[in-house]
Design a protein around this motif. Structure first.
Motif, PDB file in Angstrom:
ATOM      1  N   GLU A 230      42.724  31.411  10.132  1.00  0.00           N
ATOM      2  CA  GLU A 230      42.371  31.971  11.344  1.00  0.00           C
ATOM      3  C   GLU A 230      43.616  32.657  12.154  1.00  0.00           C
ATOM      4  N   ALA A 231      44.750  31.912  11.959  1.00  0.00           N
ATOM      5  CA  ALA A 231      45.752  32.820  12.895  1.00  0.00           C
ATOM      6  C   ALA A 231      46.136  33.912  12.134  1.00  0.00           C
ATOM      7  N   ASN A 232      46.298  34.050  10.705  1.00  0.00           N
ATOM      8  CA  ASN A 232      46.705  35.205  10.093  1.00  0.00           C
ATOM      9  C   ASN A 232      45.917  36.243  10.451  1.00  0.00           C
ATOM     10  N   THR A 233      44.420  35.873  10.418  1.00  0.00           N
ATOM     11  CA  THR A 233      43.577  36.970  10.767  1.00  0.00           C
ATOM     12  C   THR A 233      43.604  37.504  12.117  1.00  0.00           C
ATOM     13  N   LEU A 234      43.879  36.750  13.115  1.00  0.00           N
ATOM     14  CA  LEU A 234      44.018  36.830  14.523  1.00  0.00           C
ATOM     15  C   LEU A 234      44.990  37.875  14.550  1.00  0.00           C
ATOM     16  N   VAL A 235      46.010  37.946  13.985  1.00  0.00           N
ATOM     17  CA  VAL A 235      47.229  38.930  13.972  1.00  0.00           C
ATOM     18  C   VAL A 235      46.807  40.171  13.544  1.00  0.00           C
ATOM     19  N   GLU A 236      46.181  40.157  12.404  1.00  0.00           N
ATOM     20  CA  GLU A 236      45.634  41.293  11.801  1.00  0.00           C
ATOM     21  C   GLU A 236      44.803  42.111  12.931  1.00  0.00           C
ATOM     22  N   ILE A 237      43.875  41.276  13.426  1.00  0.00           N
ATOM     23  CA  ILE A 237      42.982  41.905  14.396  1.00  0.00           C
ATOM     24  C   ILE A 237      43.739  42.522  15.662  1.00  0.00           C
ATOM     25  N   GLY A 238      44.892  41.569  16.086  1.00  0.00           N
ATOM     26  CA  GLY A 238      45.589  42.074  17.244  1.00  0.00           C
ATOM     27  C   GLY A 238      46.199  43.405  16.968  1.00  0.00           C
ATOM     28  N   ILE A 239      47.003  43.663  15.885  1.00  0.00           N
ATOM     29  CA  ILE A 239      47.705  44.750  15.594  1.00  0.00           C
ATOM     30  C   ILE A 239      46.978  46.077  15.565  1.00  0.00           C
ATOM     31  N   LEU A 240      45.449  45.771  15.305  1.00  0.00           N
ATOM     32  CA  LEU A 240      44.675  47.027  15.278  1.00  0.00           C
ATOM     33  C   LEU A 240      44.270  47.286  16.591  1.00  0.00           C
ATOM     34  N   GLN A 241      44.271  46.736  17.419  1.00  0.00           N
ATOM     35  CA  GLN A 241      43.803  47.008  19.029  1.00  0.00           C
ATOM     36  C   GLN A 241      44.408  48.172  19.649  1.00  0.00           C
ATOM     37  N   GLU A 242      43.721  49.173  20.151  1.00  0.00           N
ATOM     38  CA  GLU A 242      44.078  50.162  20.836  1.00  0.00           C
ATOM     39  C   GLU A 242      44.882  49.777  22.151  1.00  0.00           C
ATOM     40  N   ASN A 243      44.106  48.812  22.994  1.00  0.00           N
ATOM     41  CA  ASN A 243      44.444  48.129  23.798  1.00  0.00           C
ATOM     42  C   ASN A 243      45.599  47.170  23.881  1.00  0.00           C
ATOM     43  N   LEU A 244      46.904  47.380  24.047  1.00  0.00           N
ATOM     44  CA  LEU A 244      47.977  46.574  23.760  1.00  0.00           C
ATOM     45  C   LEU A 244      47.759  45.443  24.477  1.00  0.00           C
ATOM     46  N   THR A 245      47.261  45.353  25.779  1.00  0.00           N
ATOM     47  CA  THR A 245      47.140  43.890  26.130  1.00  0.00           C
ATOM     48  C   THR A 245      46.143  42.900  25.535  1.00  0.00           C
ATOM     49  N   LEU A 246      45.169  43.714  24.955  1.00  0.00           N
ATOM     50  CA  LEU A 246      44.176  42.830  24.185  1.00  0.00           C
ATOM     51  C   LEU A 246      44.886  42.236  22.870  1.00  0.00           C
ATOM     52  N   GLY A 247      45.646  43.593  22.240  1.00  0.00           N
ATOM     53  CA  GLY A 247      46.321  43.103  21.124  1.00  0.00           C
ATOM     54  C   GLY A 247      47.287  42.037  21.086  1.00  0.00           C
TER      55      GLY A 247
END
Length: 321
Positions: A230-247
């Motif tokens: 779960e943690a590894n996937t959250l990181v991958e989702i985070g770094i793909l966010q255009e919104n930096l705050t959401l990332g």
């Protein structure tokens, strides 16, 4: 076409059902040995006499003759360079029948196929790598290894991803998704396949598709209770966010999970390569410095000197700025 067959076809509700009635009728006209070989031939993506012998050891003495006879059947076609294969439509129907009506036999054939392609791959290692054989091995292994505790898929997918072997990684993912679509795969394996499916999509700049794959992986990891996944996937989702705050929120959520499970390596990596970088982009320099200092402390506890060196160099850059 006999009267009974016509009646069955008339009662069929779908094209798939009608296709299976015709296929089953043809299979029923074959000798028991040839029919047995035909079902075995449908399990792998391609077959030859050696593969037939491995999948049907009780028919090993007849494997060459059966292979020759199979080539005369209307649903068998040449597989260039590797032998022959059962046509996709017929193959899918036969596999569906085996899985739902004779699952033990399906699993036995899949186990034998996994062992055959693993052995074939091991023999080839001293000569040249055979991606097709490696993929075929994992295609069968993902069905028979219900606990999915091994690292076979992860190691190969990680290797191909790290070495930018995009075509091989995409082929691996596409092939394993066949088993998932047919609902023959346990949840732990689904999570890993979708996780690397996200990586494969990102490699070809399909961010939206990558996010879809990661979201699927996240759901599967949560179903299995794998906090690391779960943690590894959250990181991958985070770094793909255009919104930096959401990332940043995704990366911090991952960091909390790494902390809960005591994974200091991943905590340090997260702080160095993801959290601190997003903080700098957001102009939150002091927080980025704190994150890097924390990462250094964690890396020294592991110990992992490369992280210490990288984070220290990054701190120097920030101080210069």
């Amino acid at each position: 076409m006999n009267h009974e067959l016509l009646q069955k076809l008339a009662k069929a509700q779908t094209d798939e059902e009608r296709s299976w009635i015709v296929t089953e009728s043809l299979l029923s006209t074959l000798s028991p040995e040839l029919a047995s070989a035909a079902y075995a031939a449908a399990v792998p993506h391609w077959f030859n006499a050696d593969i037939l012998a491995a999948l049907r050891p009780e028919l090993q003495a007849q494997s060459s003759q059966l292979y020759t006879e199979l080539q005369t059947l209307p649903f068998v076609e040449e597989f260039f360079g590797r032998g022959h294969n059962v046509h996709d439509l017929t193959r899918n129907l036969m596999l569906k029948h085996l899985w739902h009506e004779h699952q033990d036999e399906f699993l036995t054939l899949s186990q034998r196929a996994a062992e055959y392609f693993f052995s074939s791959n091991e023999r080839q290692k001293t000569i040249t790598e055979q991606p097709e054989t490696q993929i075929e091995w994992l295609y069968h292994l993902i069905v028979v290894d219900r606990e999915w505790k091994g690292s076979e898929f992860w190691d190969l997918a990680q290797k191909w991803n790290n070495n930018f072997r995009v075509a091989e990684l995409e082929s691996l993912i596409t092939t394993l998704l066949e088993q998932i679509a047919a609902e023959r795969v346990a949840t732990p394996a689904k999570a890993e396949v979708y996780y690397f499916a996200g990586k494969a999509e990102f490699r070809v700049y399909k961010v939206t598709k990558a996010l879809e794959r990661y979201e699927a992986a996240l759901a599967f990891y949560r179903d299995t209770g794998s906090r690391l996944g779960e943690a590894n996937t959250l990181v991958e989702i985070g770094i793909l966010q255009e919104n930096l705050t959401l990332g940043l929120e995704y990366c911090q959520a991952a960091l909390e999970l790494y902390t809960q499970i005591g994974d200091k390596y991943s905590q340090s990596r997260n702080l160095i390569y993801f959290t601190s970088k997003i903080l700098l982009k957001l102009g939150r320099q002091k927080e980025a410095v704190d994150a890097l200092n924390r990462a250094i402390d964690l890396a020294r506890e592991v110990p992992y000197e490369i992280f210490v060196e990288y984070a220290t160099a990054k701190l120097r850059e920030i101080q210069v700025l």
